[in-house]
Design a protein around this motif. Structure first.
Motif, PDB file in Angstrom:
ATOM      1  N   GLY A   1     -10.689  -8.578  -2.419  1.00  0.00           N
ATOM      2  CA  GLY A   1     -11.620  -9.476  -3.092  1.00  0.00           C
ATOM      3  C   GLY A   1     -11.352 -10.881  -2.601  1.00  0.00           C
ATOM      4  O   GLY A   1     -10.202 -11.332  -2.571  1.00  0.00           O
ATOM      5  N   CYS A   2     -12.400 -11.573  -2.166  1.00  0.00           N
ATOM      6  CA  CYS A   2     -12.247 -12.910  -1.597  1.00  0.00           C
ATOM      7  C   CYS A   2     -12.720 -13.968  -2.576  1.00  0.00           C
ATOM      8  O   CYS A   2     -13.559 -13.715  -3.436  1.00  0.00           O
ATOM      9  N   MET A   3     -12.188 -15.165  -2.423  1.00  0.00           N
ATOM     10  CA  MET A   3     -12.508 -16.270  -3.324  1.00  0.00           C
ATOM     11  C   MET A   3     -13.981 -16.675  -3.235  1.00  0.00           C
ATOM     12  O   MET A   3     -14.503 -17.266  -4.156  1.00  0.00           O
TER      13      MET A   3
ATOM     14  N   VAL B   1     -16.395  -8.985  -0.590  1.00  0.00           N
ATOM     15  CA  VAL B   1     -15.406  -7.910  -0.547  1.00  0.00           C
ATOM     16  C   VAL B   1     -15.265  -7.463   0.900  1.00  0.00           C
ATOM     17  O   VAL B   1     -16.263  -7.287   1.603  1.00  0.00           O
ATOM     18  N   LEU B   2     -14.022  -7.302   1.340  1.00  0.00           N
ATOM     19  CA  LEU B   2     -13.731  -6.804   2.689  1.00  0.00           C
ATOM     20  C   LEU B   2     -13.062  -5.446   2.594  1.00  0.00           C
ATOM     21  O   LEU B   2     -12.249  -5.211   1.701  1.00  0.00           O
ATOM     22  N   LYS B   3     -13.376  -4.586   3.541  1.00  0.00           N
ATOM     23  CA  LYS B   3     -12.719  -3.286   3.648  1.00  0.00           C
ATOM     24  C   LYS B   3     -11.909  -3.295   4.941  1.00  0.00           C
ATOM     25  O   LYS B   3     -12.423  -3.640   6.007  1.00  0.00           O
ATOM     26  N   TYR B   4     -10.627  -2.917   4.840  1.00  0.00           N
ATOM     27  CA  TYR B   4      -9.775  -2.807   6.015  1.00  0.00           C
ATOM     28  C   TYR B   4      -9.583  -1.318   6.277  1.00  0.00           C
ATOM     29  O   TYR B   4      -9.023  -0.592   5.454  1.00  0.00           O
ATOM     30  N   THR B   5     -10.105  -0.845   7.401  1.00  0.00           N
ATOM     31  CA  THR B   5     -10.018   0.565   7.726  1.00  0.00           C
ATOM     32  C   THR B   5      -9.772   0.732   9.218  1.00  0.00           C
ATOM     33  O   THR B   5     -10.392   0.046  10.035  1.00  0.00           O
TER      34      THR B   5
ATOM     35  N   ASP C   1       0.844  -1.196   0.000  1.00  0.00           N
ATOM     36  CA  ASP C   1       0.000   0.000   0.000  1.00  0.00           C
ATOM     37  C   ASP C   1       0.879   1.247   0.000  1.00  0.00           C
ATOM     38  O   ASP C   1       2.112   1.154   0.024  1.00  0.00           O
ATOM     39  N   HIS C   2       0.266   2.429  -0.013  1.00  0.00           N
ATOM     40  CA  HIS C   2       1.025   3.684  -0.108  1.00  0.00           C
ATOM     41  C   HIS C   2       1.860   3.968   1.139  1.00  0.00           C
ATOM     42  O   HIS C   2       2.760   4.793   1.106  1.00  0.00           O
ATOM     43  N   GLN C   3       1.583   3.275   2.240  1.00  0.00           N
ATOM     44  CA  GLN C   3       2.362   3.449   3.464  1.00  0.00           C
ATOM     45  C   GLN C   3       3.541   2.469   3.534  1.00  0.00           C
ATOM     46  O   GLN C   3       4.279   2.475   4.501  1.00  0.00           O
ATOM     47  N   GLY C   4       3.671   1.624   2.515  1.00  0.00           N
ATOM     48  CA  GLY C   4       4.772   0.662   2.475  1.00  0.00           C
ATOM     49  C   GLY C   4       4.473  -0.654   3.164  1.00  0.00           C
ATOM     50  O   GLY C   4       5.376  -1.482   3.318  1.00  0.00           O
ATOM     51  N   ASN C   5       3.248  -0.862   3.603  1.00  0.00           N
ATOM     52  CA  ASN C   5       2.881  -2.144   4.204  1.00  0.00           C
ATOM     53  C   ASN C   5       2.828  -3.218   3.122  1.00  0.00           C
ATOM     54  O   ASN C   5       2.336  -2.973   2.025  1.00  0.00           O
ATOM     55  N   LEU C   6       3.320  -4.398   3.447  1.00  0.00           N
ATOM     56  CA  LEU C   6       3.282  -5.515   2.522  1.00  0.00           C
ATOM     57  C   LEU C   6       2.098  -6.412   2.877  1.00  0.00           C
ATOM     58  O   LEU C   6       1.983  -6.875   4.015  1.00  0.00           O
ATOM     59  N   TRP C   7       1.213  -6.637   1.924  1.00  0.00           N
ATOM     60  CA  TRP C   7       0.023  -7.451   2.108  1.00  0.00           C
ATOM     61  C   TRP C   7       0.186  -8.746   1.330  1.00  0.00           C
ATOM     62  O   TRP C   7       0.480  -8.724   0.142  1.00  0.00           O
ATOM     63  N   ILE C   8      -0.007  -9.867   2.006  1.00  0.00           N
ATOM     64  CA  ILE C   8       0.038 -11.176   1.366  1.00  0.00           C
ATOM     65  C   ILE C   8      -1.336 -11.808   1.511  1.00  0.00           C
ATOM     66  O   ILE C   8      -1.863 -11.929   2.613  1.00  0.00           O
ATOM     67  N   MET C   9      -1.911 -12.181   0.381  1.00  0.00           N
ATOM     68  CA  MET C   9      -3.208 -12.837   0.370  1.00  0.00           C
ATOM     69  C   MET C   9      -2.981 -14.313   0.064  1.00  0.00           C
ATOM     70  O   MET C   9      -2.494 -14.653  -1.003  1.00  0.00           O
ATOM     71  N   ALA C  10      -3.283 -15.158   1.034  1.00  0.00           N
ATOM     72  CA  ALA C  10      -3.066 -16.595   0.899  1.00  0.00           C
ATOM     73  C   ALA C  10      -4.388 -17.327   1.107  1.00  0.00           C
ATOM     74  O   ALA C  10      -5.390 -16.727   1.516  1.00  0.00           O
ATOM     75  N   ARG C  11      -4.380 -18.612   0.815  1.00  0.00           N
ATOM     76  CA  ARG C  11      -5.610 -19.399   0.940  1.00  0.00           C
ATOM     77  C   ARG C  11      -6.184 -19.342   2.349  1.00  0.00           C
ATOM     78  O   ARG C  11      -7.388 -19.294   2.535  1.00  0.00           O
ATOM     79  N   GLU C  12      -5.315 -19.333   3.351  1.00  0.00           N
ATOM     80  CA  GLU C  12      -5.783 -19.395   4.741  1.00  0.00           C
ATOM     81  C   GLU C  12      -5.677 -18.070   5.490  1.00  0.00           C
ATOM     82  O   GLU C  12      -5.685 -18.061   6.713  1.00  0.00           O
ATOM     83  N   GLY C  13      -5.564 -16.962   4.780  1.00  0.00           N
ATOM     84  CA  GLY C  13      -5.545 -15.701   5.501  1.00  0.00           C
ATOM     85  C   GLY C  13      -4.958 -14.530   4.753  1.00  0.00           C
ATOM     86  O   GLY C  13      -4.340 -14.671   3.702  1.00  0.00           O
ATOM     87  N   ILE C  14      -5.159 -13.350   5.341  1.00  0.00           N
ATOM     88  CA  ILE C  14      -4.583 -12.099   4.861  1.00  0.00           C
ATOM     89  C   ILE C  14      -3.518 -11.682   5.867  1.00  0.00           C
ATOM     90  O   ILE C  14      -3.780 -11.625   7.074  1.00  0.00           O
ATOM     91  N   TYR C  15      -2.322 -11.377   5.365  1.00  0.00           N
ATOM     92  CA  TYR C  15      -1.184 -11.019   6.208  1.00  0.00           C
ATOM     93  C   TYR C  15      -0.747  -9.592   5.889  1.00  0.00           C
ATOM     94  O   TYR C  15      -0.713  -9.193   4.731  1.00  0.00           O
ATOM     95  N   LYS C  16      -0.443  -8.842   6.939  1.00  0.00           N
ATOM     96  CA  LYS C  16       0.087  -7.487   6.792  1.00  0.00           C
ATOM     97  C   LYS C  16       1.437  -7.467   7.493  1.00  0.00           C
ATOM     98  O   LYS C  16       1.515  -7.696   8.706  1.00  0.00           O
ATOM     99  N   ASN C  17       2.491  -7.213   6.718  1.00  0.00           N
ATOM    100  CA  ASN C  17       3.849  -7.169   7.281  1.00  0.00           C
ATOM    101  C   ASN C  17       4.149  -8.398   8.149  1.00  0.00           C
ATOM    102  O   ASN C  17       4.544  -8.275   9.299  1.00  0.00           O
TER     103      ASN C  17
ATOM    104  N   CYS D   1      -7.127 -10.617  -4.230  1.00  0.00           N
ATOM    105  CA  CYS D   1      -6.749  -9.340  -4.817  1.00  0.00           C
ATOM    106  C   CYS D   1      -6.970  -8.219  -3.807  1.00  0.00           C
ATOM    107  O   CYS D   1      -7.710  -8.370  -2.839  1.00  0.00           O
ATOM    108  N   MET D   2      -6.298  -7.093  -4.072  1.00  0.00           N
ATOM    109  CA  MET D   2      -6.338  -5.962  -3.155  1.00  0.00           C
ATOM    110  C   MET D   2      -6.360  -4.665  -3.955  1.00  0.00           C
ATOM    111  O   MET D   2      -5.740  -4.578  -5.008  1.00  0.00           O
TER     112      MET D   2
END
Length: 191
Positions: free
Chosen positions: A172-174, A178-182, A134-150, A161-162
């Protein structure tokens, strides 16, 4: 397809790597460094420019190569185990391996030497679907069993997808949702 700093267009093709100067195509079918007799006549699926004057290409047989855009002879094999390449920004690459490792790029000061360092590992039952920053430099990994941030797992959900809008991140979920992270929380949106 990618454009380098000199304006050349580079193509990852089923017959190898090609460079287009606006008029002529040049096929790169020379030999790889350290692999005498092995032709570049491979199928390529992805191609990127790393900003240090090097092209990074991924072949269909999951080999990753790096070479100077002005050289037709020096192809260096980076790894023979790369499934996907994700370019986050200028020189920041993340790759995933067939062994479910997530590796991050690192360079020597002058950019001539390229390294891949382990960032995170996943089990075979939890393959990586996508990676973004994202624009703050956080790394997001979308895997089958979860969403990871840093490196930290935030939620058990299969996302693929993000997209970022302002300070909000949407996934975007399989399952079609759709989820919003805020503000540090996930909010489910109707699909």
């Amino acid at each position: 397809m990618v454009q380098d700093d000199d304006g050349y267009i580079w193509l990852a093709c089923w017959g190898g790597v090609s460079k287009f100067d606006g008029i002529t195509f040049t096929d790169y079918k020379k030999y790889f460094e350290g692999e005498a007799g092995k032709s570049l006549g491979k199928r390529f699926t992805d191609i990127y420019y790393d900003g240090f004057g090097y092209i990074i290409a991924l072949s269909y047989d999951i080999s990753m190569y790096r070479f100077r855009g002005d050289s037709k002879t020096s192809f260096t094999t980076i790894s023979n185990d790369i499934e996907k390449i994700f370019k986050l920004s200028g020189n920041d690459f993340i790759v995933t391996t067939s062994g479910q490792r997530v590796l991050r790029s690192s360079y020597s000061g002058d950019g001539k030497t390229f390294f891949l360092k382990t960032y995170l590992s996943f089990s075979k039952s939890n393959p990586v679907n996508s990676i973004a920053s994202d624009h703050q430099g956080n790394l997001w990994i979308m895997a089958r069993e979860g969403i990871y941030k840093n490196k930290q797992k935030l939620i058990d959900l299969n996302a693929n997808c993000m997209m970022e809008i302002g300070d909000d991140v949407f996934f975007g979920c399989m399952d079609g949702n759709v989820l919003k992270y805020t503000k540090g929380k996930f909010i489910g949106l109707k699909s």
